[in-house]
Enzyme design. Structure first.
Site, PDB file in Angstrom:
ATOM      1  N   LYS A  75       7.213 -11.721   1.308  1.00 60.11           N
ATOM      2  CA  LYS A  75       7.768 -11.022   2.471  1.00 60.11           C
ATOM      3  C   LYS A  75       7.810 -11.857   3.748  1.00 60.11           C
ATOM      4  O   LYS A  75       8.691 -11.675   4.593  1.00 60.11           O
ATOM      5  CB  LYS A  75       6.964  -9.738   2.730  1.00 60.11           C
ATOM      6  N   ASP A 122       3.888  -1.242   3.871  1.00 59.13           N
ATOM      7  CA  ASP A 122       2.794  -0.897   2.970  1.00 59.13           C
ATOM      8  C   ASP A 122       1.795  -2.043   2.876  1.00 59.13           C
ATOM      9  O   ASP A 122       0.714  -1.874   2.340  1.00 59.13           O
ATOM     10  CB  ASP A 122       3.319  -0.568   1.574  1.00 59.13           C
TER      11      ASP A 122
END
Length: 398
Positions: A75, A122
């Site tokens: 990410k 998350d």
């Protein structure tokens, strides 16, 4: 909700989304930006040839993102590029002239002043944003949805962010972060796009392209299939766009994999009515990083025109993927993959092994000559949960 496999195929029209923003020349520049960070190293592409033989296909390749920047997930590629692009624009500099050294120079720091980046996550995206903010000597605030792992929260805080777990689902946490950005003058860094918020999500997608370009350069042969797990669809859209641009009409078969409880792209593809079809509610799934109910509009534009299949899959498939990747056949290299990172591989391994899913195998044209590319987008970023799933065969969270 009953856990089961479902699949829809999309026919593509002649008018397709322009892929220039995800093309190889663009992604080579994005990769050069990432290479300017001192911690940059190309992540490995694992070849699971013996596992492929066991599953009845030609070869399996897995891009292992657990090695990315020491953060255990891919990410950071999106957040770091988008944040760099934002700072470049603020300084009035073309992105091609901006790198890590320039952005961390004292003159740049003084010109920029204090900036706070905010996001909802998350875990993996938020950690990447927090890490980049610290690298670039800025601040970050991170909101996490209910049920987020404590380990992921602490990893984000360890990067210097102000972080908290809310009582909201992912999409509502995104709305909270956006309200805070608007009220406090913070900069929202999210890979979910909506009207009026498209530049940063587009840059994030381009950032993810570094992972795809590395894989393309590492592959010893052209894949026949690419399976991509999806949350909002920005990573899946980025990789789909890059490989479709690279191969044109000869592109591999591309299939998108989502959990049953958060299959917003599958539902949008199934409806095929020109509208996005979100999933609401708690979206309870072990695939925490994919528990996103609202598609990224930019990602969907790419996926609807270039992805071939959309799969909605049960949690047990992702768990199976974690176990097989961690214990591959013969002398194949182990890949430690989290529940979201193993989702696509797990879905395919179940389709290949389960006679009841033979029709899906045939539709996907999977056979002994198939050469399949996967992206394990995270390692064991929630180690307690990883052990429960892999050691005990239980799904204690979500």
């Amino acid at each position: 909700m009953e856990q089961k496999f479902a699949m829809v195929a999309l026919d593509h029209g002649t008018q397709k989304t322009d892929l220039t923003f995800l093309s190889k020349p663009v992604e080579e520049k994005v990769k050069a930006y990432h290479q300017s960070f001192p911690v940059y190293q190309e992540t490995p592409l694992a070849c699971l040839q013996e596992t492929a033989r066991e599953l009845g296909v030609g070869n399996i390749y897995v891009k292992d993102e657990s090695y990315r920047f020491g953060l255990n997930a891919f990410k950071v590629l999106g957040g770091s590029y988008a944040m760099g692009h934002y700072l470049a624009d603020r300084l009035g500099k073309p992105m091609e002239e901006v790198d890590y050294r320039f952005l961390t120079a004292e003159a740049s720091r003084k010109a920029l002043g204090d900036i706070t980046f905010v996001t909802a996550t998350d875990g993996n995206h938020g950690r990447g944003v927090a890490w980049t903010a610290r690298q670039l000597r800025q601040k970050s605030v991170v909101y996490m949805p209910e049920g987020s792992a404590r380990e992921r929260l602490e990893n984000i805080r360890a990067e210097g962010a102000e972080a908290s777990i809310t009582d909201l689902n992912y999409d509502d946490a995104v709305r909270l972060a956006n309200r805070q950005a608007e009220e406090k003058g913070w900069v929202m860094v999210q890979d979910t796009a909506w009207e009026g918020y498209e530049s940063i999500p587009r840059w994030i997608m381009q950032g993810y392209g570094t992972m795809g370009l590395e894989a393309y350069e590492q592959l010893p042969e052209k894949p026949t299939h690419i399976f991509l797990q999806a949350g909002v669809g920005s990573m899946a859209g980025a990789i789909t766009g890059l490989f479709s641009s690279l191969y044109g009409s000869e592109k591999p078969i591309i299939a998108i994999v989502e959990p049953n409880a958060a299959d917003c792209l599958f539902r949008t593809a199934r409806a095929h009515d020109g509208k996005l079809h979100p999933v609401t509610g708690s979206m309870r799934t072990i695939m925490a990083g994919l528990a996103c109910g609202e598609p990224c509009s930019i990602g969907w534009q790419v996926l609807k025109d270039y992805a071939d299949f959309f799969l909605s899959c049960p949690d047990y498939a992702a768990a199976q993927g974690m176990r097989i990747l961690g214990n591959p056949a013969g002398g194949d290299p182990r890949v430690i993959s989290g529940e979201s990172g193993a989702a696509a591989f797990g879905a395919v391994s179940e389709i290949l092994r389960n006679p009841e899913l033979h029709s899906l195998k045939e539709q996907l044209q999977l056979d002994q000559d198939s050469r399949i590319l996967f992206f394990s987008t995270e390692g064991a970023t929630d180690q307690e949960n990883y052990r429960h799933i892999v050691w005990d065969g239980t799904y204690p969270r979500k």
